[in-house]
Design a protein around this motif. Structure first.
Motif, short mmCIF file in Angstrom:
data_model
loop_
_atom_site.label_atom_id
_atom_site.label_comp_id
_atom_site.label_asym_id
_atom_site.label_seq_id
_atom_site.Cartn_x
_atom_site.Cartn_y
_atom_site.Cartn_z
N LYS A 1 0.83 -1.20 0.00
CA LYS A 1 0.00 0.00 0.00
C LYS A 1 0.87 1.26 0.00
O LYS A 1 0.50 2.27 -0.59
N ASP A 2 2.01 1.22 0.67
CA ASP A 2 2.91 2.37 0.73
C ASP A 2 3.71 2.55 -0.55
O ASP A 2 4.30 3.61 -0.76
N ALA A 3 3.79 1.52 -1.39
CA ALA A 3 4.66 1.56 -2.56
C ALA A 3 4.13 2.52 -3.61
O ALA A 3 2.93 2.70 -3.78
N SER A 4 5.06 3.16 -4.31
CA SER A 4 4.73 4.02 -5.44
C SER A 4 5.04 3.36 -6.77
O SER A 4 4.38 3.62 -7.78
N VAL A 5 6.08 2.52 -6.79
CA VAL A 5 6.50 1.83 -8.01
C VAL A 5 6.48 0.33 -7.73
O VAL A 5 7.10 -0.12 -6.76
N VAL A 6 5.78 -0.42 -8.55
CA VAL A 6 5.59 -1.86 -8.36
C VAL A 6 6.23 -2.60 -9.51
O VAL A 6 6.05 -2.23 -10.69
N GLY A 7 6.98 -3.64 -9.21
CA GLY A 7 7.57 -4.49 -10.24
C GLY A 7 6.81 -5.81 -10.32
O GLY A 7 6.66 -6.51 -9.31
N MET B 1 -1.30 -8.13 -3.51
CA MET B 1 -1.29 -6.88 -4.27
C MET B 1 -2.71 -6.41 -4.55
O MET B 1 -3.00 -5.21 -4.49
N GLU B 2 -3.62 -7.35 -4.84
CA GLU B 2 -5.01 -6.98 -5.06
C GLU B 2 -5.63 -6.43 -3.78
O GLU B 2 -6.42 -5.50 -3.81
N THR B 3 -5.28 -7.01 -2.66
CA THR B 3 -5.80 -6.52 -1.39
C THR B 3 -5.29 -5.10 -1.10
O THR B 3 -6.02 -4.27 -0.53
N ALA B 4 -4.07 -4.81 -1.51
CA ALA B 4 -3.50 -3.49 -1.28
C ALA B 4 -4.12 -2.44 -2.18
O ALA B 4 -4.22 -1.27 -1.80
N CYS B 5 -4.56 -2.84 -3.38
CA CYS B 5 -5.08 -1.87 -4.35
C CYS B 5 -6.60 -1.75 -4.32
O CYS B 5 -7.13 -0.64 -4.49
N GLU C 1 14.72 1.45 -7.73
CA GLU C 1 13.55 2.32 -7.83
C GLU C 1 12.25 1.58 -7.56
O GLU C 1 11.20 2.20 -7.33
N ILE C 2 12.29 0.23 -7.56
CA ILE C 2 11.09 -0.56 -7.28
C ILE C 2 10.87 -0.62 -5.77
O ILE C 2 11.78 -0.94 -5.01
N ASP C 3 9.65 -0.31 -5.34
CA ASP C 3 9.32 -0.34 -3.91
C ASP C 3 8.84 -1.72 -3.45
O ASP C 3 9.08 -2.10 -2.30
N VAL C 4 8.15 -2.45 -4.30
CA VAL C 4 7.65 -3.78 -3.95
C VAL C 4 7.49 -4.58 -5.22
O VAL C 4 7.23 -4.02 -6.30
N TYR C 5 7.69 -5.88 -5.13
CA TYR C 5 7.52 -6.79 -6.27
C TYR C 5 6.30 -7.67 -6.03
O TYR C 5 5.99 -8.03 -4.89
N VAL C 6 5.62 -8.03 -7.12
CA VAL C 6 4.52 -9.00 -7.05
C VAL C 6 4.88 -10.14 -8.00
O VAL C 6 5.18 -9.90 -9.17
N GLY D 1 -3.07 4.96 -8.85
CA GLY D 1 -2.04 5.97 -9.02
C GLY D 1 -0.63 5.49 -8.84
O GLY D 1 0.27 6.30 -8.60
N LYS D 2 -0.37 4.18 -8.96
CA LYS D 2 0.98 3.66 -8.84
C LYS D 2 1.54 3.33 -10.22
O LYS D 2 0.79 3.15 -11.18
N LYS D 3 2.85 3.26 -10.31
CA LYS D 3 3.53 2.87 -11.54
C LYS D 3 3.90 1.39 -11.46
O LYS D 3 4.24 0.88 -10.39
#
Length: 493
Positions: A261-267, A344-348, A314-319, A293-295
């Protein structure tokens, strides 16, 4: 946190693969029976396959040549052995099979039974040895109450012994349910995952008995976290009650959701190329990430490890998109958290609330799946901001719910470059580029004309691991006079 993100090159020469020779049929059984040579030949000839890919795990490669020779001798097909799979050996490597133009795949050994769609498939699980009498005796010791509600799960390599075990326990334990494999003959001899013969959900008083290896035990315990688990080890013929702290494990996964949830950039890590609908879940994840609103960036790097993922700060979290057995990783040693598609779905998706249930199969998250939750925006206007508090940092965080713009020229709405006219383009904000611009070091720079010009000097003598002036002169009989003159030059010379 891991401090070193590169491995020692000398470890490659010393690395060994752990192989359990007890898995190989050539040591205690006839190869024709263990690898079902007659059934496989019938599968090949009846469908007139000319090129057959044989996929073996590491522990069965010792018999791959003998199996291949036996199949080619009795059929007119050409066989290709697939050893080093792109991802986990439990998944069918359809991409490697297509590289050789195979007409079908024969998968040997343990399998996660993830559905595949590209090529016809036949599973040969093998017959790992198990003492059914001792297994039944251990079961009676673990469950003295004959009225206990027990579901018996097993690794596919022990499926040959299930009928005998059911005859020993079926009369005295009326509430015991055996999981079964359902064959899908419309697509070769492929099989569907375990189906439990019961119409009721698992209740608090339900016990689950699992025997075989422990690869999938954690996933089962996370999914059915209200049940008690016991296991039987066929190698030692012993049974025991499993007692991991489910609450602690679930809270650890919930922490990963808060990091997402805190991540801005997701890999998005592609962990499979053979499981059906993997492209659909990737597109669903990309759309969910974009709407808040995340990348997102997609990575296809084969088997993941710590050094690989550490290259992208630059990646904050990976899925990780993979089969159920390979998707649940302990990301404690990784520089960034690695979450599952469910997390990731729960976070978004604010409509998917954390209730303690856990889903490891991404098939259930797709439209039509048993756990699909629509990402609706009917109650939000375009670019509506929702604010909540991070449970990790305590700071306010804002999620900008964005509706999908309708393209007017038929192009994709997710394009990062939009053509304005014939000579001018406009690039959208790129999170990775913004991160790179803020770094103090951005890579090698030539700086032509800025470095001073100096005279070349003689460099060190010897080889890289033992220079002469270091007192470790190396004498090599193959190269008695090995002297390299290296010259150190500055830029611009």
């Amino acid at each position: 946190m891991t401090e070193v993100f590169s491995s020692n090159s000398e470890l490659v020469l010393q690395r060994s693969v752990d192989i359990n020779l007890s898995d190989s049929g050539s040591r205690h059984e006839d190869i024709r029976e263990l690898y079902q040579i007659s059934e496989t030949c019938a599968f090949i000839t009846s469908n007139n396959y000319k090129k057959v890919a044989l996929q073996f795990p590491d522990e069965l490669l010792v018999d791959c040549v003998a199996v291949s020779a036996a199949l080619e001798k009795e059929t007119n097909a050409k066989t290709y052995i697939l050893g080093d799979t792109t991802y986990g050996s439990c998944c069918v490597d359809e991409v490697a099979a297509e590289h050789v133009g195979a007409d079908c795949i024969v998968h040997y050994g343990r399998s996660c039974l993830s559905p595949s769609r590209r090529l016809p498939l036949m599973y040969v699980f093998g017959k790992r040895p198990i003492n059914v009498q001792e297994c039944a005796a251990a079961f009676r010791e673990l469950y003295p109450d004959q009225e206990s509600h027990v579901i018996i799960l097993y690794d596919v390599t022990y499926s040959h012994a299930i009928d005998d075990l059911q005859r020993l326990l079926g009369d005295t334990y009326p509430n015991v349910v055996f999981s079964v494999l359902r064959a899908d003959h419309s697509h070769g001899h492929a099989c569907e995952p375990f189906k439990v013969r019961t119409n009721s959900d698992c209740q608090d008083d339900t016990f689950v008995h699992k025997f075989g290896r422990r690869f999938t035990l954690t996933n089962f315990m996370m999914t059915w976290n209200r049940c008690s688990f016991c296991s039987f080890n066929p190698d030692t013929s012993t049974g025991r009650a499993e007692s991991i702290n489910i609450n602690k494990a679930l809270m650890k996964r919930y922490y990963a959701i808060e990091r997402a949830k805190d991540a801005s950039v997701v890999g998005i890590l592609v962990g499979t190329l053979g499981v059906a609908n993997y492209l659909n879940i990737i597109e669903q994840l990309k759309e969910s990430i974009r709407k808040v609103g995340k990348k997102s960036y997609m990575f296809a790097m084969g088997k993941i490890n710590v050094p690989k993922l550490a290259n992208f700060l630059e990646i904050d979290v990976y899925v990780l998109v993979a089969c159920p057995e390979n998707s649940l990783l302990d990301s404690g040693e990784f520089y960034r958290p690695v979450v599952t598609p469910f997390e990731m779905e729960t976070a978004c998706n604010k409509h998917r609330e954390w209730s303690g249930e856990y889903i490891t199969d991404f098939q259930d998250l797709l439209p039509g799946g048993s756990s699909h939750v629509d990402f609706t925006e009917s109650d939000h206007s375009t670019n509506d901001d929702t604010t909540d508090v991070s449970l990790i940092t305590g700071a306010l965080r804002s999620s900008c719910l964005r509706s999908s713009p309708e393209p007017t020229d038929g192009s994709s709405s997710s394009s990062s470059v939009v053509v304005r006219n014939q000579t001018l383009t406009m690039a959208n904000t790129n999170a990775a580029a913004s991160f790179l611009s803020g770094r103090s070091w951005q890579g090698l720079e030539r700086k032509l004309g800025e470095a001073p010009v100096v005279k070349a000097v003689e460099g060190k003598r010897g080889i890289a691991i033992a220079y002469e002036e270091e007192g470790t002169e190396r004498k090599d009989s193959a190269c008695p006079d090995h002297k390299n003159l290296n010259y150190r030059k500055q830029s611009g010379v």
